[in-house]
Design an enzyme around this catalytic site. Sequence first.
Site: not given
Length: 924
Positions: A568-569, A614
Amino acid sequence: MAEPRVSVLLAGGGTAGHVNPLLSVADALRARHPDAVVAVLGTAEGLESRLVPEHGYTLEVVPRVPLPRRPTLDLLRLPGRLKDAVDAASDAISRHGAQVVVGFGGYVSTPAYLAAHRRGIPIVVQEQNARPGIANRLGARWADAVAVTFPGTALPGAQVTGMPLRASIERLAAERAADPWGTRVRAAHALGLDPSTTTLLVTGGSLGAVNVNRAVVGAAAALLGSGVQVLHLTGTGKTDDVRAALRGVAGADRYHVREYLTSMEQALAVADVVVARSGAGTVCELAALGIPAVYVPLPIGNGEQRLNAASVVAAGGGVLVDDAEFTPAWVRSHVVPLLGGAGHTDAHHVRAAMARAAAGAGVRDGADRVVRLVESLLPAGGSAPARSVTGSAVPHRPAALSPATVALPMLAPPDDDAWDDEGWTQDVQDDPTDDGREPGTAATPAPEPTTTLADLGRRVHLVGVGGAGMSAIAPLLAARGLQVSGSDAHDGPALAGLRAAGVRVHVGHEAGLVDGVDTLVVSSAVRETNPELARARERGVRVLHRSQALAALMADRDAVAVAGAHGKTTTSAMVATALVEVGADPSFAIGGVVRSASGTLGGSRHGAGPFVAEADESDGSFLAYAPLVAVVTNVEPDHLDHYGTREAFEDAFVAFAARIRPGGMLVACADDDGARRLVAAVRDDLASRDVVVVTYGRAADADVRVSEPRPTQDERWEVEVTPRGERPVRLRLRVPGAHNALNAAAAWCALRRLGAAPETAARGLDAFVGTGRRFEDRGTVGGVRVVDDYAHHPTEVAALLRAARQVVGGGRVLALFQPHLYSRTRTFASQFGRAFDLADLVVVTDIYAAREDPEPGVTGALVVAHVPTPDRARFVADKVAAARLLADQARPGDLLLTVGAGDVTELGAVVLARLRERAGVGRA
């Protein structure tokens, strides 16, 4: 009998596009009616909260209530929140005895229009853009007068008044008409320019436009060779790249580079040609001043910037070019001839004709024209009673807004004909018994209301402000006008940047820091024993989780929220970088330092465009968000210390998908079993709310097929994404690995939903260099390359090691691993063991506890015991000793990784120091 005193309420705010025309009309009203009561309806956090009082006008605050962008069931939940805003607007009408309400669009205008319509107060709508916004499409249904900036704007009864110009632009227009040469000379001298030299002004707005910058400076040699001078306003933080590109270019002393100008009228006074985006204000100001322009519309959005410039371009006052076509070659072949030089002796005459055409299409008295519409609706000879919808008099203000049926117009874009143009009706007062269901259908629990900035109050304090998550949102809150403070146990590297952003930071935790605070923001790592949290509980201070504060920042934007146990980052950073690259001016909050080809972007950014976040699923806090686009990279079980079971973890993602705004999109990975189960569980429900589901991956049934990455000779990784029924699009990535190919595909899908063309999205992704602690280079000593990575889940570790194997070639892959959390180590010990079997050698340290207490028998040795290949893994509890041991095993050509979510990142310096010691001994 004395004339009745004029009283007008102006509604609008949030962005300069709404606030500047509002203030221009306010000033024009005051000039024509010095004793007039002129009040402004706005929000507590928008640009108007500062500018309106500075201009001497009373600001009346209403809560912000965004309207859904499409007419779906979510609209049925709107009335309760909208009623409070309408009540506040009606109170403002009463306090000032407003005789006319003038709306300029945005969230504030909706309750103003509803309140005025309910009470029979005349309404004037002023629309700045060629394509009207939702609020003004609503207000135009009831308006007594509709003022539009551009011909062809699709609003009923529209009258073209032009844009109400800023006072400084009106003054410049008058000065240029009275003394054109003197005005030019004064401005040139103030800017350090030669007034006798043809001048090209380049601007992409206060934050700049990377593609515009690159295209123009890429043609610098040709521009300067034609004998002109260039004033290039690059936008904040973008001067270094432009200046670097000018090195060695002949005549570069005539290429003037600045980030921005506070007195833009000086640049306009000397400009012969302007290259710019085509925002409504830009187009109108250039036309009013009669300046030829090259318009490069923003490549993301609903196409309104192209429409804004259409009438001026059609008249011959400008040139329109797509962002993707605006290249150095285009500048050389189109802009240089317009400026003159060898072979272009008629350039002066061409520019003069364009200037006349622009001036002919421009309007200089837009504010006065709007005021005249207002004056036509003022009562004559006395204050008239408010008019009801039926024409009978109604009380000036009821004690509370009673239920009333209000017709809401079609909120979809004008070209969407899927809904009845006559609109539909809904009570303005909330009915708690009505959940919006058709008879006989199952009820779907409504999500909790999303936190807004207005809910936070004026003073906000963040506990643990130096952490990755908190340090990302603190400056964003400050940028939105809140008074922000924070505390942290240690004076870490993030605190200096926070202080520079206007955040008051205190090292150490003290109860007194909470005194006078409206809202305390905490993360899941903050325990109830923290003195600041304890004081807040004691005094009844509002306590919000970090995710709720972030949700407040996202509430008024087209937001992309990226969730998943891993990826996700990087994925959110890819989306954010691409948006910056194509000039979409995003905001973002990401738990890592984002790096692009244009430079380091940091972990957060404040802009006027889409919001990228995020979304942390570790404690369920991602359910605070209500994004337009939700990206799910995977639903692989993690954080079972919080969820307990895989089923509970997957249920959280189902709830996350249910938070997607109607008309939005779910982007999910087809290669992940959990994500596939998620799609199967939510597809029908999302379809009922007009939410599109797009899957991506290597799976044969993926909506967007993703190829394996291939290395290129210029150190890129080439990936093809192929949407079903469309041609392939080639992505060029600067980050290795099949996992990053999937991340890029997810980002590409999200960018397309935000309005980016396929190739534009691909070009934006090419700028992504990486994020801090994601395959981040720490240096090379003695032929050993040291890289740091945040991987802390078995799947992440396996993806990292496979990517490292691709990068290292014939060398070995060595890993220094610090497990993160006792619960995670215990749960996934065998999976970690299998993942690290992909390395040639791994040294495992003891566990980074983070928020957990030690568990007997759970140490890093548990991971070593599960590595299948004998002697491939070793356990060394002391992290420094482990780092030195692994450095001693390295040899030239090896890639050494420091891996984990704890403080293992600090060991890269230990490894490099040890390698230097060895290299020094070897040379001796």
